[in-house]
Structure formats: C-alpha cells, structure tokens
Design a protein around this motif. Sequence first.
Motif, PDB file in Angstrom:
ATOM      1  N   ALA A 235       0.827  -1.210   0.000  1.00 27.68           N
ATOM      2  CA  ALA A 235       0.000   0.000   0.000  1.00 27.68           C
ATOM      3  C   ALA A 235       0.860   1.258   0.000  1.00 27.68           C
ATOM      4  O   ALA A 235       0.542   2.239  -0.682  1.00 27.68           O
ATOM      5  CB  ALA A 235      -0.944  -0.005   1.198  1.00 27.68           C
ATOM      6  N   VAL A 236       1.952   1.233   0.748  1.00 23.44           N
ATOM      7  CA  VAL A 236       2.854   2.388   0.778  1.00 23.44           C
ATOM      8  C   VAL A 236       3.536   2.564  -0.574  1.00 23.44           C
ATOM      9  O   VAL A 236       3.657   3.689  -1.077  1.00 23.44           O
ATOM     10  CB  VAL A 236       3.891   2.246   1.915  1.00 23.44           C
ATOM     11  CG1 VAL A 236       5.043   3.220   1.759  1.00 23.44           C
ATOM     12  CG2 VAL A 236       3.212   2.457   3.257  1.00 23.44           C
TER      13      VAL A 236
ATOM     14  N   ALA B 196       4.025   5.832  -5.388  1.00 15.96           N
ATOM     15  CA  ALA B 196       3.970   5.948  -6.856  1.00 15.96           C
ATOM     16  C   ALA B 196       2.854   6.887  -7.300  1.00 15.96           C
ATOM     17  O   ALA B 196       3.077   7.794  -8.114  1.00 15.96           O
ATOM     18  CB  ALA B 196       3.793   4.565  -7.481  1.00 15.96           C
ATOM     19  N   THR B 197       1.647   6.684  -6.774  1.00 18.61           N
ATOM     20  CA  THR B 197       0.533   7.545  -7.186  1.00 18.61           C
ATOM     21  C   THR B 197       0.741   8.978  -6.713  1.00 18.61           C
ATOM     22  O   THR B 197       0.406   9.923  -7.432  1.00 18.61           O
ATOM     23  CB  THR B 197      -0.810   7.008  -6.663  1.00 18.61           C
ATOM     24  OG1 THR B 197      -0.765   6.913  -5.236  1.00 18.61           O
ATOM     25  CG2 THR B 197      -1.140   5.657  -7.271  1.00 18.61           C
TER      26      THR B 197
ATOM     27  N   ALA C  31      -7.358   2.643   3.749  1.00 23.40           N
ATOM     28  CA  ALA C  31      -8.176   1.432   3.847  1.00 23.40           C
ATOM     29  C   ALA C  31      -7.354   0.244   4.336  1.00 23.40           C
ATOM     30  O   ALA C  31      -7.802  -0.534   5.193  1.00 23.40           O
ATOM     31  CB  ALA C  31      -8.811   1.115   2.494  1.00 23.40           C
ATOM     32  N   THR C  32      -6.140   0.113   3.832  1.00 24.83           N
ATOM     33  CA  THR C  32      -5.255  -0.973   4.265  1.00 24.83           C
ATOM     34  C   THR C  32      -4.906  -0.827   5.739  1.00 24.83           C
ATOM     35  O   THR C  32      -4.921  -1.810   6.489  1.00 24.83           O
ATOM     36  CB  THR C  32      -3.973  -0.986   3.407  1.00 24.83           C
ATOM     37  OG1 THR C  32      -4.334  -1.115   2.032  1.00 24.83           O
ATOM     38  CG2 THR C  32      -3.051  -2.121   3.806  1.00 24.83           C
ATOM     39  N   ALA C  33      -4.593   0.387   6.164  1.00 21.26           N
ATOM     40  CA  ALA C  33      -4.239   0.630   7.563  1.00 21.26           C
ATOM     41  C   ALA C  33      -5.385   0.280   8.504  1.00 21.26           C
ATOM     42  O   ALA C  33      -5.194  -0.416   9.512  1.00 21.26           O
ATOM     43  CB  ALA C  33      -3.832   2.095   7.745  1.00 21.26           C
TER      44      ALA C  33
ATOM     45  N   GLY D 161      10.789   2.270  -1.128  1.00 17.29           N
ATOM     46  CA  GLY D 161      10.151   2.909   0.028  1.00 17.29           C
ATOM     47  C   GLY D 161       9.187   1.967   0.726  1.00 17.29           C
ATOM     48  O   GLY D 161       9.143   1.893   1.953  1.00 17.29           O
ATOM     49  N   GLY D 162       8.410   1.222  -0.056  1.00 19.39           N
ATOM     50  CA  GLY D 162       7.478   0.258   0.523  1.00 19.39           C
ATOM     51  C   GLY D 162       8.186  -0.869   1.252  1.00 19.39           C
ATOM     52  O   GLY D 162       7.772  -1.287   2.338  1.00 19.39           O
TER      53      GLY D 162
END
Length: 158
Positions: free
Chosen positions: A18-19, A24-25, A50-52, A112-113
């Motif tokens: 998700a990170v 990227a986005t 949402a993932t968090a 980063g992720g």
Amino acid sequence: MVRDLVVPAGLHTSLAAAVAVQIATGSLGIARQDAAGLALLAAGLLLFAATAVLQLRRFRRANGVRLADLAGQVVLGSATLASLGYAAGLAGATWAAFAGAWWVVPLAAAAGGLAYGESGRRWVRRYRQQPVQRGRTLDVALLVVAAVAGLVLLVVAR
C-alpha cells in the motif's frame, strides 16, 4: 503475554504494498499538477488508509487489544526506518516523475514500501523482546533531517 501477540498474516506485506502504491501515485500526481494528478494522489492515499484500518482491525480482533505504538510506529510509519524509507522513496519517485524517468518511479516506490514493511517487522520483533518503550528523541531528529534533505533534493532537482 507480549510474546504471544498475534501479527495477522500479511500485515507487513500489505502495508509495504500500500505504501509503494501510495508513493507511486503520489509522486505521479504531484508531477502532473492537474485534476487527474490530484485524483491519482487521492486514490493512493485512500488505498493506504483502507489498508491501515483493515490491518489494525485484524490485529485487534486477533489479540483483543490495541497497541498505540503499533498504530503509530508500524502502520503509520513513525519508526525511523519507515520514515526514512518513505521519505527517500517519495523523493526519488517524485524526482523521477518530474524528470520524465518513468521507469524509476516504481523502483523508488518499491524501495520505500520495502523499507516500510521491514521497519514494521523489526518493530514487532523488538517489542516482543522488550515492550517497555524508550524515548523517541532520535526518531524525531532523524525524521526532521530526512524531511529537510527531501525538500532540498526537490528544490535542487527543479
């Protein structure tokens, strides 16, 4: 007992993914500087949020407790490695997006992720060994240094 805390399967992997998507986005959205770019940035943020929320709920359901430090350090990335990895990934991906080096964006975002996910794994391992929390002065100082370095990089790259 602290050693018995259950970490839901895929917690670190889903946060890392998700990170990476958010980096990227976000970087592509910032580089576009238009309504579509803003929508792209918002989509990445919503995916991360949402993932968090999902992972925090899964943790609470599995353990019956809430850990504020898990939310802050692991999920929201205030641990040093997560913060530095996120800042470096975002700075690199944003620079690449502005420079038109589109192939670098996913690489920087993935880096980063990965740092974010590994930071969470390390935090859980340390927490299980010694749940007493120590001061965060060094974490805050390193975060400030990383933020300033990222800003300098963005200004210089323009």
